[in-house]
Scaffold this motif. Structure first.
Motif, PDB file in Angstrom:
ATOM      1  N   ASP A  10      -6.747  74.205 101.406  1.00 47.98           N
ATOM      2  CA  ASP A  10      -8.042  73.630 101.037  1.00 47.98           C
ATOM      3  C   ASP A  10      -9.055  74.724 100.755  1.00 47.98           C
ATOM      4  OD1 ASP A  10      -9.931  71.755 100.422  1.00 47.98           O
ATOM      5  OD2 ASP A  10     -10.365  71.173 102.484  1.00 47.98           O
ATOM      6  N   SER A  11      -8.617  75.711  99.987  1.00 45.65           N
ATOM      7  CA  SER A  11      -9.502  76.806  99.603  1.00 45.65           C
ATOM      8  C   SER A  11      -9.195  77.223  98.173  1.00 45.65           C
ATOM      9  CB  SER A  11      -9.314  78.012 100.539  1.00 45.65           C
ATOM     10  OG  SER A  11      -8.141  78.728 100.196  1.00 45.65           O
ATOM     11  N   PRO A  54      -9.753  83.969  97.755  1.00 49.24           N
ATOM     12  CA  PRO A  54      -8.461  84.631  97.914  1.00 49.24           C
ATOM     13  C   PRO A  54      -8.505  86.107  97.544  1.00 49.24           C
ATOM     14  CG  PRO A  54      -8.546  83.522  95.794  1.00 49.24           C
ATOM     15  CD  PRO A  54      -9.852  83.231  96.475  1.00 49.24           C
ATOM     16  N   ALA A  55      -7.408  86.773  97.891  1.00 48.28           N
ATOM     17  CA  ALA A  55      -7.120  88.122  97.411  1.00 48.28           C
ATOM     18  C   ALA A  55      -5.647  88.143  97.034  1.00 48.28           C
ATOM     19  CB  ALA A  55      -7.411  89.162  98.486  1.00 48.28           C
ATOM     20  N   LEU A  56      -5.318  88.856  95.979  1.00 46.21           N
ATOM     21  CA  LEU A  56      -3.934  88.893  95.502  1.00 46.21           C
ATOM     22  C   LEU A  56      -3.484  90.331  95.303  1.00 46.21           C
ATOM     23  CD1 LEU A  56      -1.485  87.129  94.530  1.00 46.21           C
ATOM     24  CD2 LEU A  56      -2.313  87.551  92.206  1.00 46.21           C
ATOM     25  N   ARG A  57      -2.348  90.665  95.937  1.00 45.31           N
ATOM     26  CA  ARG A  57      -1.706  91.958  95.688  1.00 45.31           C
ATOM     27  C   ARG A  57      -0.633  91.757  94.636  1.00 45.31           C
ATOM     28  NH1 ARG A  57       0.194  94.537 100.848  1.00 45.31           N
ATOM     29  NH2 ARG A  57      -1.986  95.238 100.920  1.00 45.31           N
ATOM     30  N   PHE A  58      -0.742  92.513  93.561  1.00 45.60           N
ATOM     31  CA  PHE A  58       0.193  92.413  92.454  1.00 45.60           C
ATOM     32  C   PHE A  58       1.473  93.186  92.757  1.00 45.60           C
ATOM     33  CE2 PHE A  58      -3.483  90.683  90.617  1.00 45.60           C
ATOM     34  CZ  PHE A  58      -3.153  90.065  89.425  1.00 45.60           C
ATOM     35  N   GLU A  59       2.442  93.003  91.900  1.00 43.73           N
ATOM     36  CA  GLU A  59       3.764  93.600  92.113  1.00 43.73           C
ATOM     37  C   GLU A  59       3.707  95.121  92.101  1.00 43.73           C
ATOM     38  OE1 GLU A  59       6.966  90.461  90.423  1.00 43.73           O
ATOM     39  OE2 GLU A  59       5.559  91.233  88.922  1.00 43.73           O
ATOM     40  N   ASP A  60       2.696  95.684  91.413  1.00 49.57           N
ATOM     41  CA  ASP A  60       2.581  97.147  91.366  1.00 49.57           C
ATOM     42  C   ASP A  60       1.769  97.703  92.535  1.00 49.57           C
ATOM     43  OD1 ASP A  60       0.009  96.391  90.736  1.00 49.57           O
ATOM     44  OD2 ASP A  60      -0.043  97.379  88.772  1.00 49.57           O
ATOM     45  N   GLY A  61       1.363  96.826  93.462  1.00 49.98           N
ATOM     46  CA  GLY A  61       0.604  97.271  94.624  1.00 49.98           C
ATOM     47  C   GLY A  61      -0.893  97.163  94.479  1.00 49.98           C
ATOM     48  N   ASP A 163      -8.026  74.328  84.264  1.00 54.37           N
ATOM     49  CA  ASP A 163      -7.729  73.054  84.909  1.00 54.37           C
ATOM     50  C   ASP A 163      -7.554  73.236  86.416  1.00 54.37           C
ATOM     51  OD1 ASP A 163      -7.377  72.746  82.158  1.00 54.37           O
ATOM     52  OD2 ASP A 163      -5.899  71.164  82.409  1.00 54.37           O
ATOM     53  N   LEU A 164      -6.905  74.326  86.808  1.00 51.21           N
ATOM     54  CA  LEU A 164      -6.706  74.592  88.235  1.00 51.21           C
ATOM     55  C   LEU A 164      -8.038  74.797  88.942  1.00 51.21           C
ATOM     56  CD1 LEU A 164      -3.694  77.092  87.974  1.00 51.21           C
ATOM     57  CD2 LEU A 164      -3.597  74.627  88.425  1.00 51.21           C
ATOM     58  N   ALA A 165      -8.940  75.535  88.294  1.00 55.87           N
ATOM     59  CA  ALA A 165     -10.254  75.776  88.885  1.00 55.87           C
ATOM     60  C   ALA A 165     -11.062  74.483  88.967  1.00 55.87           C
ATOM     61  CB  ALA A 165     -11.007  76.829  88.069  1.00 55.87           C
ATOM     62  N   ILE A 166     -11.034  73.692  87.903  1.00 55.54           N
ATOM     63  CA  ILE A 166     -11.761  72.419  87.901  1.00 55.54           C
ATOM     64  C   ILE A 166     -11.232  71.505  88.996  1.00 55.54           C
ATOM     65  CG2 ILE A 166     -12.074  70.276  86.601  1.00 55.54           C
ATOM     66  CD1 ILE A 166     -12.272  72.014  84.058  1.00 55.54           C
ATOM     67  N   ALA A 167      -9.910  71.381  89.074  1.00 54.61           N
ATOM     68  CA  ALA A 167      -9.302  70.463  90.033  1.00 54.61           C
ATOM     69  C   ALA A 167      -9.640  70.836  91.461  1.00 54.61           C
ATOM     70  CB  ALA A 167      -7.786  70.433  89.830  1.00 54.61           C
ATOM     71  N   ALA A 168      -9.571  72.116  91.781  1.00 54.56           N
ATOM     72  CA  ALA A 168      -9.823  72.547  93.155  1.00 54.56           C
ATOM     73  C   ALA A 168     -11.300  72.467  93.510  1.00 54.56           C
ATOM     74  CB  ALA A 168      -9.311  73.973  93.351  1.00 54.56           C
ATOM     75  N   ILE A 169     -12.147  73.074  92.708  1.00 50.19           N
ATOM     76  CA  ILE A 169     -13.553  73.231  93.080  1.00 50.19           C
ATOM     77  C   ILE A 169     -14.308  71.910  93.009  1.00 50.19           C
ATOM     78  CG2 ILE A 169     -15.689  74.450  92.504  1.00 50.19           C
ATOM     79  CD1 ILE A 169     -13.865  76.770  91.507  1.00 50.19           C
ATOM     80  N   ARG A 204      -0.422  69.094  97.449  1.00 49.52           N
ATOM     81  CA  ARG A 204      -0.332  68.287  98.670  1.00 49.52           C
ATOM     82  C   ARG A 204      -0.576  69.134  99.910  1.00 49.52           C
ATOM     83  NH1 ARG A 204       3.995  65.925  95.715  1.00 49.52           N
ATOM     84  NH2 ARG A 204       5.506  67.242  96.822  1.00 49.52           N
ATOM     85  N   ARG A 205      -0.085  70.363  99.908  1.00 51.70           N
ATOM     86  CA  ARG A 205      -0.292  71.230 101.076  1.00 51.70           C
ATOM     87  C   ARG A 205      -1.748  71.620 101.245  1.00 51.70           C
ATOM     88  NH1 ARG A 205      -0.032  76.579 101.806  1.00 51.70           N
ATOM     89  NH2 ARG A 205       0.816  76.983  99.752  1.00 51.70           N
ATOM     90  N   HIS A 206      -2.450  71.749 100.142  1.00 49.02           N
ATOM     91  CA  HIS A 206      -3.856  72.139 100.205  1.00 49.02           C
ATOM     92  C   HIS A 206      -4.790  70.942 100.411  1.00 49.02           C
ATOM     93  CE1 HIS A 206      -4.137  76.506  99.157  1.00 49.02           C
ATOM     94  NE2 HIS A 206      -2.902  76.288  98.753  1.00 49.02           N
ATOM     95  N   PHE A 207      -4.538  69.865  99.675  1.00 52.19           N
ATOM     96  CA  PHE A 207      -5.522  68.786  99.584  1.00 52.19           C
ATOM     97  C   PHE A 207      -4.988  67.415 100.010  1.00 52.19           C
ATOM     98  CE2 PHE A 207      -6.631  71.809  96.085  1.00 52.19           C
ATOM     99  CZ  PHE A 207      -7.770  72.350  96.676  1.00 52.19           C
ATOM    100  N   GLY A 208      -3.709  67.312 100.316  1.00 53.16           N
ATOM    101  CA  GLY A 208      -3.146  66.018 100.637  1.00 53.16           C
ATOM    102  C   GLY A 208      -2.678  65.290  99.394  1.00 53.16           C
TER     103      GLY A 208
END
Length: 212
Positions: A10-11, A54-61, A163-169, A204-208
């Motif tokens: 839920d974030s 969030p924070a994301l570490r990419f494959e290159d570090g 769409d992902l940003a709209i749906a979540a926020i 479902r894990r985030h928002f049900g």
């Protein structure tokens, strides 16, 4: 090495986790419990001094923060996922405009709504401040709804990271009933995201479960 994502259910980390799923990428999840103020522990502040997820570490570090920046970087790293229109595509300018609108004009106000006394003196009436902030958030969502309702709108022409940003926020602060009544296009985008095969279990894990 793979991807590592710091977030919480839920974030805003939903957007990143879902984008990685759409790109066919595996990710190691590290939950940061905001109720325990873990975002301000020294270990996480070394990753993001702002103490936000969030924070994301990419494959290159490389590790980056800010949801819009992460989504744009993932779109570049995985063009086959079509998270954003390609460089030079006519819709790319519109895509970037609305991604930044949601990320910069709406998303920061969620923190103000949730924690009004971080931004106002103790004598401030929290209820009144939340009411004013909610009104401002709704105004800014109505601009997105208006754009989505225009003929030939990019926002309903196909799936993208926006769409992902709209749906979540749009799940936060404005009220599901208000969104359904005043922003039917945004509600449709949210429903489409929640039911995408690769995204549905993450949703479902985030928002049900998504109510139809």
């Amino acid at each position: 090495m793979g991807y590592t994502l710091w977030g919480e259910p839920d974030s805003g980390s939903f957007m990143i986790e879902a984008a990685l799923a759409e790109a066919g990428q595996e990710v190691h999840l590290i939950d940061i419990d905001l109720t325990k103020d873990e975002q301000h522990h020294a270990q996480y502040l070394a990753i993001n001094p702002l103490g936000k997820i969030p924070a994301l570490r990419f494959e290159d570090g490389t590790t980056i923060v800010q949801s819009a920046a992460i989504l744009m970087a993932l779109a570049e790293a995985h063009p086959q996922a079509h998270l954003l229109p390609a460089l030079g595509a006519p819709d790319r300018r519109h895509a970037l405009r609305w991604l930044i609108h949601v990320a910069a004009e709406i998303y920061p106000l969620i923190e103000v709504y949730d924690y009004p006394l971080r931004f106002a003196p103790p004598e401030t009436a929290e209820t009144a401040m939340r009411s004013r902030v909610r009104h401002r958030i709704r105004e800014r969502w109505l601009l997105v709804e208006q754009a989505a309702s225009s003929e030939g709108s990019f926002l309903l022409s196909g799936f993208s990271a926006i769409d992902l940003a709209i749906a979540a926020i749009s799940n936060w602060a404005i009220g599901a009933e208000w969104r359904g009544k005043e922003c039917p296009k945004l509600t449709r985008i949210t429903e489409n995201v929640a039911n995408r095969p690769l995204v549905a279990p993450i949703w479902r894990r985030h928002f049900g479960a998504q109510e139809n």
